[in-house]
Scaffold this motif. Sequence first.
Motif, PDB file in Angstrom:
ATOM      1  N   PRO A 231       0.771  -1.259  -0.065  1.00 55.86           N
ATOM      2  CA  PRO A 231       0.232   0.070  -0.099  1.00 55.86           C
ATOM      3  C   PRO A 231       0.889   1.262   0.155  1.00 55.86           C
ATOM      4  O   PRO A 231       2.143   1.450   0.496  1.00 55.86           O
ATOM      5  N   VAL A 232       0.319   2.340  -0.564  1.00 55.14           N
ATOM      6  CA  VAL A 232       1.097   3.541  -0.683  1.00 55.14           C
ATOM      7  C   VAL A 232       1.544   3.978   0.577  1.00 55.14           C
ATOM      8  O   VAL A 232       2.774   4.607   0.820  1.00 55.14           O
ATOM      9  N   PHE A 233       0.761   4.098   1.774  1.00 54.61           N
ATOM     10  CA  PHE A 233       1.285   4.606   3.045  1.00 54.61           C
ATOM     11  C   PHE A 233       2.708   3.637   3.626  1.00 54.61           C
ATOM     12  O   PHE A 233       3.401   4.307   4.043  1.00 54.61           O
ATOM     13  N   MET A 234       2.768   2.546   2.879  1.00 52.18           N
ATOM     14  CA  MET A 234       4.169   1.659   3.601  1.00 52.18           C
ATOM     15  C   MET A 234       5.220   2.075   2.447  1.00 52.18           C
ATOM     16  O   MET A 234       6.225   1.460   2.816  1.00 52.18           O
ATOM     17  N   ARG A 235       4.864   2.879   1.145  1.00 56.78           N
ATOM     18  CA  ARG A 235       5.844   3.244   0.437  1.00 56.78           C
ATOM     19  C   ARG A 235       6.399   4.562   0.387  1.00 56.78           C
ATOM     20  O   ARG A 235       6.608   5.250  -0.417  1.00 56.78           O
ATOM     21  N   HIS A 236       6.084   5.262   1.784  1.00 61.62           N
ATOM     22  CA  HIS A 236       6.272   6.838   1.873  1.00 61.62           C
ATOM     23  C   HIS A 236       7.735   6.916   1.702  1.00 61.62           C
ATOM     24  O   HIS A 236       8.749   6.518   1.868  1.00 61.62           O
ATOM     25  N   ALA A 237       8.241   8.092   0.799  1.00 58.50           N
ATOM     26  CA  ALA A 237       9.547   8.397   0.540  1.00 58.50           C
ATOM     27  C   ALA A 237      10.262   8.617   1.712  1.00 58.50           C
ATOM     28  O   ALA A 237      11.547   8.132   1.741  1.00 58.50           O
ATOM     29  N   ALA A 238       9.892   9.071   2.908  1.00 58.90           N
ATOM     30  CA  ALA A 238      10.425   9.287   4.261  1.00 58.90           C
ATOM     31  C   ALA A 238      11.033   7.978   4.652  1.00 58.90           C
ATOM     32  O   ALA A 238      11.910   8.047   5.411  1.00 58.90           O
ATOM     33  N   ASN A 239      10.572   6.605   4.388  1.00 66.50           N
ATOM     34  CA  ASN A 239      11.043   5.689   4.614  1.00 66.50           C
ATOM     35  C   ASN A 239      11.775   4.628   3.752  1.00 66.50           C
ATOM     36  O   ASN A 239      12.085   3.300   4.131  1.00 66.50           O
ATOM     37  N   ARG A 240      12.032   5.203   2.600  1.00 65.91           N
ATOM     38  CA  ARG A 240      12.911   4.389   1.552  1.00 65.91           C
ATOM     39  C   ARG A 240      14.421   4.244   2.083  1.00 65.91           C
ATOM     40  O   ARG A 240      15.159   4.972   2.589  1.00 65.91           O
ATOM     41  N   ILE A 241      14.504   2.992   1.868  1.00 65.35           N
ATOM     42  CA  ILE A 241      16.003   2.419   1.967  1.00 65.35           C
ATOM     43  C   ILE A 241      16.919   3.024   1.335  1.00 65.35           C
ATOM     44  O   ILE A 241      16.845   2.909   0.099  1.00 65.35           O
ATOM     45  N   ALA A 242      17.950   3.544   1.504  1.00 69.40           N
ATOM     46  CA  ALA A 242      18.896   3.997   0.744  1.00 69.40           C
ATOM     47  C   ALA A 242      19.678   3.011  -0.001  1.00 69.40           C
ATOM     48  O   ALA A 242      19.639   1.781   0.294  1.00 69.40           O
ATOM     49  N   ALA A 243      19.880   3.313  -1.164  1.00 68.74           N
ATOM     50  CA  ALA A 243      20.383   2.308  -2.416  1.00 68.74           C
ATOM     51  C   ALA A 243      21.716   1.671  -1.645  1.00 68.74           C
ATOM     52  O   ALA A 243      21.845   0.614  -2.129  1.00 68.74           O
ATOM     53  N   SER A 244      22.420   2.551  -0.817  1.00 70.50           N
ATOM     54  CA  SER A 244      23.639   1.942  -0.581  1.00 70.50           C
ATOM     55  C   SER A 244      23.416   0.497   0.286  1.00 70.50           C
ATOM     56  O   SER A 244      24.311  -0.321   0.795  1.00 70.50           O
ATOM     57  N   GLN A 245      22.141   0.630   1.190  1.00 74.22           N
ATOM     58  CA  GLN A 245      21.735  -0.468   1.984  1.00 74.22           C
ATOM     59  C   GLN A 245      21.416  -1.534   1.348  1.00 74.22           C
ATOM     60  O   GLN A 245      20.879  -2.472   1.902  1.00 74.22           O
ATOM     61  N   GLN A 246      20.830  -1.564   0.046  1.00 72.66           N
ATOM     62  CA  GLN A 246      20.186  -2.485  -0.719  1.00 72.66           C
ATOM     63  C   GLN A 246      21.326  -3.775  -0.919  1.00 72.66           C
ATOM     64  O   GLN A 246      22.189  -3.572  -1.750  1.00 72.66           O
ATOM     65  N   ALA A 247      20.954  -5.121  -0.620  1.00 74.13           N
ATOM     66  CA  ALA A 247      21.913  -6.098  -0.693  1.00 74.13           C
ATOM     67  C   ALA A 247      21.523  -6.772  -2.181  1.00 74.13           C
ATOM     68  O   ALA A 247      22.221  -7.616  -2.900  1.00 74.13           O
ATOM     69  N   THR A 248      20.258  -6.436  -2.666  1.00 71.05           N
ATOM     70  CA  THR A 248      19.831  -6.980  -3.984  1.00 71.05           C
ATOM     71  C   THR A 248      19.519  -5.913  -5.076  1.00 71.05           C
ATOM     72  O   THR A 248      18.842  -4.975  -4.761  1.00 71.05           O
TER      73      THR A 248
END
Length: 115
Positions: A5-22
């Motif tokens: 849902p949109v509320f779970m994808r709020h930009a303020a909670n986006r994980i930094a690209a440098s933290q993505q393992a995939t």
Amino acid sequence: MSEFPVFMRHAANRIAASQQATPGGEGFVFDGVDGSQMAFWTCAQTAHSAPHVHDFDEYMLVVEGQYTLIINERRIVLGRGDEYVIDRGVPHSGEVLAGTRTIHGFGGQRANRDS
């Protein structure tokens, strides 16, 4: 439902690209008052997660698609509705199919947000 849902994808909670393992993964993180975290990931492309290890336990639930967890060269195929707990200190990696969505609970801080 094909996305969180949109509320779970709020930009303020986006994980930094440098933290993505995939590669190709997009994630959002929420913090518990005890230092734990919940993360919600969607993988747009089929990809391999780099080997990594955590100082805390990890819980994983596949919401949609397929994630193959790799622990000690053992391949554990997880599909929709499958759960798995990865104990702290256990090196792991994985393979994810495009369109897969997963929910992860971490017993510590796993991810930082975009600045």
